[in-house]
Scaffold this active site. Structure first.
Site, short mmCIF file in Angstrom:
data_model
loop_
_atom_site.label_atom_id
_atom_site.label_comp_id
_atom_site.label_asym_id
_atom_site.label_seq_id
_atom_site.Cartn_x
_atom_site.Cartn_y
_atom_site.Cartn_z
N SER A 1 0.82 -1.21 0.00
CA SER A 1 0.00 0.00 0.00
C SER A 1 0.85 1.26 0.00
CB SER A 1 -0.99 0.00 1.16
OG SER A 1 -0.49 -0.68 2.26
N HIS B 1 -3.14 -2.89 -5.68
CA HIS B 1 -3.42 -2.47 -4.31
C HIS B 1 -4.91 -2.61 -4.02
CE1 HIS B 1 -3.55 0.89 -1.10
NE2 HIS B 1 -3.47 -0.30 -0.56
N GLU C 1 -6.25 -0.20 -6.96
CA GLU C 1 -5.27 0.68 -7.59
C GLU C 1 -4.30 -0.21 -8.37
OE1 GLU C 1 -4.63 4.71 -4.93
OE2 GLU C 1 -3.68 2.89 -4.22
N ASN D 1 -3.50 6.52 -0.55
CA ASN D 1 -2.84 6.62 0.75
C ASN D 1 -1.90 7.81 0.84
OD1 ASN D 1 -4.21 4.56 1.92
ND2 ASN D 1 -2.62 3.02 1.64
#
Ligand code: 3H9
Length: 695
Positions: free
Chosen positions: A409, A430, A442, A480
Site C-alpha cells: 500500500s 493495491h 489501484e 494513501n
C-alpha cells in the site's frame, strides 16, 4: 440519418425494434422514433397488436444520461410513454437484458409485459440524484405493492424476472432466449383471446397509509444521510397513492426537474461517467490482456485471505501460500469464514461453496505450487526486505508470462520489480480492506511494467467486479498518499483544539461513511505507526509532527483488534475514550499550544483543502492521470460521499479559489504543511476547473 427505431408489419402484428447501441438509451432520436413508429403502427389498419423490444444485448437501459444538464429536446419521454399507453391497440413490451430507468418506464407504459428469464429490472434514477421522471413513481405502485415500489425506487436496486413476475410488474417469463419471438407469441395470444388494451394508469394504485411513507422517510434519513433524491422519491410515490394519476404525474415531473437542477445530480452523474472513463487509458487501447484463470496469493492474513476470496467468488482458481502449516490453517479458516458469509447473504450457494473448497481453493507452503499461476499477488507483511525476498523466489518459479503483483500500500514497486529478471511483468495491485468487499483496485504501474500487464490488471479488476484506477509509483500511490497528507492536516486540527471525536463527527456529518480516526481504529493503528517509523529518518525537522497516535500505539492500543484505539470497543459498541483527550492535552501542554475552539466547518475546510492540495500534486506529477481518477479512488476506497462527486469535483463545485484561500489561511498556522500546489494556483489564476483536465 436512419432512425434507431424501426417498424415491421408481420401480418396483424406490428413489431417495433429499438436499436441504439450500446444500451438503447432513450436519446432524442429514439424518443422521436418510438413516437413515430407507435403512431404508424396504430394507424395501420390490419395491425391488431404492437410489440416493442430492444435489439442487441438489452432492452432500453434508461434515458440518455449524456443529455442531462442540456436543454431538453422534444418529444419528452413522459409524453412518448403516455402516447404508447393511450394507443387503442394492445402494446406488448418484450424485455431482455436490463430494463432500467426510462426503459422500465416505457415498459410500464405498455399494456402487457413479457420477459426472458435472464432479464433484470430497476429504477436506478436515485443513484444519479434523480427520481423516475417518466411515470415510474406513478405506474409502478399501480402494479406492485407500495412497499416494494418504495424499496425499488428509493434504493435503485434491481430485481430479476422471477421477482418481477411475483410483484405483478410483468405478466410472463418466457422460455428461450429470443426476445422478439417471445413478444410476438405473447401478442398472438392477446389477439386470440381478445384481451384489448390495459393502461397501467387506469389501474387503482395499491393502498398505503401516511405512516408507511413517514417510516420510509425516517429510514432513508439514516441510510441515505444527506441525500435529497431518496426523500423526493418517497414524496412522488405518496402522490401516486393520494392523487389522481394526472396530478401525481405532474407532481413527479416537477420533483424530477428540481432534482435535475441539484448539485447532487451533477455530482452523481460525474461519478457514473468517471467510473466508466477511468479504465480508458491510451496506454492500453487495443492491447490484449493475458489469460487469467489461476491466481496465486502469497500471505494469508486479512488482505491475502480477502484477495483469495474475491478471486474465488469471481470463479477463478486460487492457490494461497503461507510460511508454515499453522499460518496456513489460520488462512484456510479465514477464507472459509468469508465464503460462508457470502453463503449467508445468498451471494453464493452451499453447492458453490462446497465446490470451491473441494477444488477451487488450494493452500500450500511450497512456492512450487505457483508454477501454473497466471498471476501471483503478494500480500505479505509491509516490509521491503520481506517483499524483495518473495519476488526473487517467485521470479525463480513462476512460468514465463505470469504476472507478479504486489499488494503493497506504500512501498516502491520499482524496487520490488528490480528484484526479478522480468520487471515488465511486475505490477502493483493495491486492494482495499476488506478486499472481497471494497470496490477499489489501484493498478500501480512501475517504470518497466508492460502495457499488456497493465491491461491484464484492468481485466482482472473487471473479473473481480472492481473499479480499477491506474496509479504511478510514489509513497502511498494515489489514495494513501493523499490520506497521509490530510491526516496530518487533521492531526493539526486536533493539536489546535479539536478532539479526534469532533473531527470524526464533523466529517461523518459532511457525508463520510466513517470518520478518519474511526477508520484508523478499524484498519489497525499499527499500520500507520509502521509507516511513520519507516519515514521517520527522512522526516523534515520543520514538520509539526503530532505524536498522540504514536502514544496510543506505544500503549498497545491498535484499535478495534485490541479493544482500544481512539475509541473503546466493548460489547459490540464503540465509545470515545476520555484517556485519548488526556494524551492530547498533555501533548499540547508540552508543546505550549493553547487550544482554541475549532468549528465543524473549519474541520471540513481543512480536510477538503488538504485533500485537494495533495491531489493537485498527485495529478501534476502524473501519479493520477486525471482529476477524475482521484475522485474514483476516494468514492470507491475511502467512503467519500458519492453525492459530492469526489474531492476534485467537490473542489470545482465550491470553487478552486475558495480552496486556495483556505490553504493560504491555514498556512498562517503551519506554513510547512500548507504550501499551495502549483497546479491549483495555475488553475485559479486562469479561472479554470479540475474538470477542464478531464477528457
Ligand atoms: C432515467 O432513465 C431518467 C428517467 O426516469 C426520466 C427521464 C425523463 N445514457 O456501464 P457500461 C453508456 S435516468 C447514456 O460500461 P455494462 C456508458 O457510458 C437513467 N449512456 O456497460 C458506456 O459508454 P462508453 C437510468 C449510457 O454492460 C456504455 O453505455 N438508467 C447509459 O457494464 C456501456 O455502459 C441508468 O442509470 C445511459 N443511460 O452495463 C442505467 N447507460 O462505452 C445506467 C450506459 O462510451 N447504465 N451508457 O463508456 C447502467 O447501469 C449500465 O451501463 C448498464 C450496462 C447496466 C446498462
Amino acid at each position: 440519418m436512419t432512425s434507431p427505431v424501426s417498424l415491421t408489419i408481420a401480418g396483424d402484428i406490428a413489431v417495433i425494434e429499438v436499436s441504439h447501441p450500446p444500451v438503447n438509451a432513450l436519446s432524442q432520436v429514439v424518443r422521436a422514433g418510438l413516437a413515430d413508429c407507435v403512431s404508424r403502427a396504430a394507424e395501420t389498419e390490419d395491425v391488431q397488436a404492437i410489440v416493442i423490444y430492444g435489439a442487441g444485448r438489452t432492452f432500453i437501459a434508461g434515458a440518455d444520461i449524456r443529455e442531462f444538464g442540456k436543454p431538453a429536446l422534444e418529444p419528452y419521454l413522459p409524453e412518448v410513454i403516455n402516447k404508447i399507453e393511450a394507443t387503442a391497440k394492445p402494446v406488448v413490451i418484450a424485455l431482455h437484458g436490463t430494463a432500467l430507468g426510462g426503459g422500465l418506464e416505457v415498459a410500464l407504459g405498455g399494456h402487457y409485459r413479457v420477459a426472458l428469464s435472464s432479464a433484470r429490472f430497476g429504477l436506478p434514477e436515485v443513484t444519479l440524484g434523480l427520481l423516475p421522471g417518466a411515470g415510474g413513481t406513478q405506474r409502478l405502485p399501480r402494479l406492485a405493492p407500495v412497499d416494494k415500489a418504495l424499496a425499488m425506487i428509493t434504493t435503485g436496486r434491481q430485481i430479476d424476472a422471477k421477482q418481477a413476475l411475483e410483484l405483478g410488474i410483468i405478466d410472463r417469463v418466457a422460455d428461450g432466449d429470443d426476445v422478439r419471438t417471445a413478444g410476438i407469441d405473447f401478442a398472438r395470444e392477446v389477439i386470440a383471446q381478445g384481451k384489448g388494451v390495459r393502461p397501467t394508469s387506469a389501474l387503482a394504485c395499491h393502498a398505503a397509509d401516511a405512516q408507511v411513507f413517514d417510516a420510509a422517510r425516517a429510514k432513508l434519513a439514516q441510510s441515505a444521510r444527506g441525500q435529497i433524491a431518496p426523500q423526493k422519491c418517497v414524496d412522488a410515490i405518496q402522490g401516486a397513492v393520494t392523487l389522481p394519476f394526472a396530478k401525481g404525474l405532474a407532481q413527479e415531473r416537477a420533483l424530477f426537474q428540481d432534482l435535475m437542477r441539484s448539485d447532487q445530480r451533477v455530482a452523481l452523474i460525474h461519478a457514473f461517467f468517471s467510473e466508466r472513463q477511468v479504465g480508458k487509458l491510451p496506454q492500453i487501447q487495443g492491447v490484449r490482456a493475458r489469460e487469467l484463470a489461476t491466481v496465486g496469493v502469497v500471505g494469508g492474513g486479512t488482505m491475502g485471505a480477502g484477495i483469495a476470496v474475491s478471486a474465488l467468488l469471481a470463479g477463478l482458481r486460487v492457490t494461497l501460500a503461507e510460511r508454515d502449516e499453522d499460518a496456513l490453517e489460520r488462512a484456510g479458516t479465514t477464507v472459509s469464514k468469508l465464503l460462508m458469509g457470502s453463503v449467508k447473504r445468498n451471494k453464493l450457494s452451499q453447492d458453490q461453496y462446497d465446490a470451491i473448497m473441494a477444488s477451487g481453493f488450494k493452500s500450500t507452503t511450497d512456492y512450487a505450487d505457483f508454477t501454473n499461476a497466471d498471476v501471483v499477488i503478494e500480500a505479505v507483511f509491509e516490509n521491503m526486505e520481506v517483499k524483495k525476498e518473495v519476488f526473487a523466489r517467485l521470479d525463480a518459479i513462476c512460468k514465463p508470462g505470469a504476472i507478479l503483483a504486489s499488494n503493497t500500500s506504500y512501498l516502491d514497486v520499482n524496487a520490488i520489480a528490480a528484484m526479478t529478471s522480468r520487471p515488465e511483468d511486475v505490477i502493483g495491485l493495491h486492494f482495499f480492506s476488506p478486499a472481497h468487499v471494497m470496490k477499489l483496485l489501484e493498478v500501480v504501474v512501475a517504470d518497466k511494467t508492460s502495457p499488456e500487464v497493465v491491461a491484464t490488471g484492468f481485466a482482472l479488476a473487471k473479473v473481480l467486479r472492481k473499479v480499477a484506477v491506474r496509479s504511478g509509483v510514489c509513497d502511498g500511490f494515489i489514495g494513501n498518499r493523499i490520506l497521509s497528507y490530510y491526516r496530518k492536516a487533521l492531526d493539526g486540527a486536533v493539536m489546535a483544539g479539536a478532539s479526534p471525536f469532533d473531527v470524526d463527527r464533523a466529517l461523518v456529518n459532511f457525508g463520510l461513511a466513517m470518520g478518519p480516526f474511526a477508520v484508523g481504529d478499524l484498519a489497525g493503528l499499527d499500520i500507520g505507526w509502521a509507516t511513520r517509523k519507516r519515514l521517520a529518518p527522512t522526516r523534515d525537522p520543520r514538520e509539526a509532527y503530532a505524536e498522540f497516535s504514536d502514544r496510543l500505539c506505544e500503549m498497545g492500543r491498535f484499535g478495534r483488534k485490541t479493544g482500544r484505539g481512539f475509541y473503546i470497543y466493548e460489547d459490540g459498541k464503540s465509545a470515545p475514550d476520555p484517556q485519548v483527550d488526556e494524551i492530547i492535552v498533555a501533548e499540547r501542554a508540552a508543546k505550549k499550544i493553547d487550544a482554541r475552539t475549532i468549528s465543524d466547518q473549519e474541520i471540513v475546510d481543512r480536510y477538503m483543502a488538504a485533500m485537494v492540495n495533495e491531489a493537485a500534486r498527485v495529478v501534476e506529477e502524473g501519479i493520477a492521470l486525471r482529476p477524475l481518477d482521484v475522485d474514483v479512488v476516494f468514492l470507491n476506497g475511502y467512503g467519500y460521499p458519492r453525492w459530492r462527486g469526489g474531492p476534485m469535483h467537490y473542489a470545482d463545485t465550491v470553487g478552486l479559489d475558495k480552496i486556495l484561500n483556505d490553504i493560504k489561511a491555514f498556512a498562517a498556522e503551519d506554513d510547512f504543511l500548507w504550501k499551495p500546489a502549483p497546479l491549483l494556483q495555475r488553475l485559479v489564476a486562469k479561472g479554470e476547473t479540475f474538470a477542464s483536465l478531464n477528457p
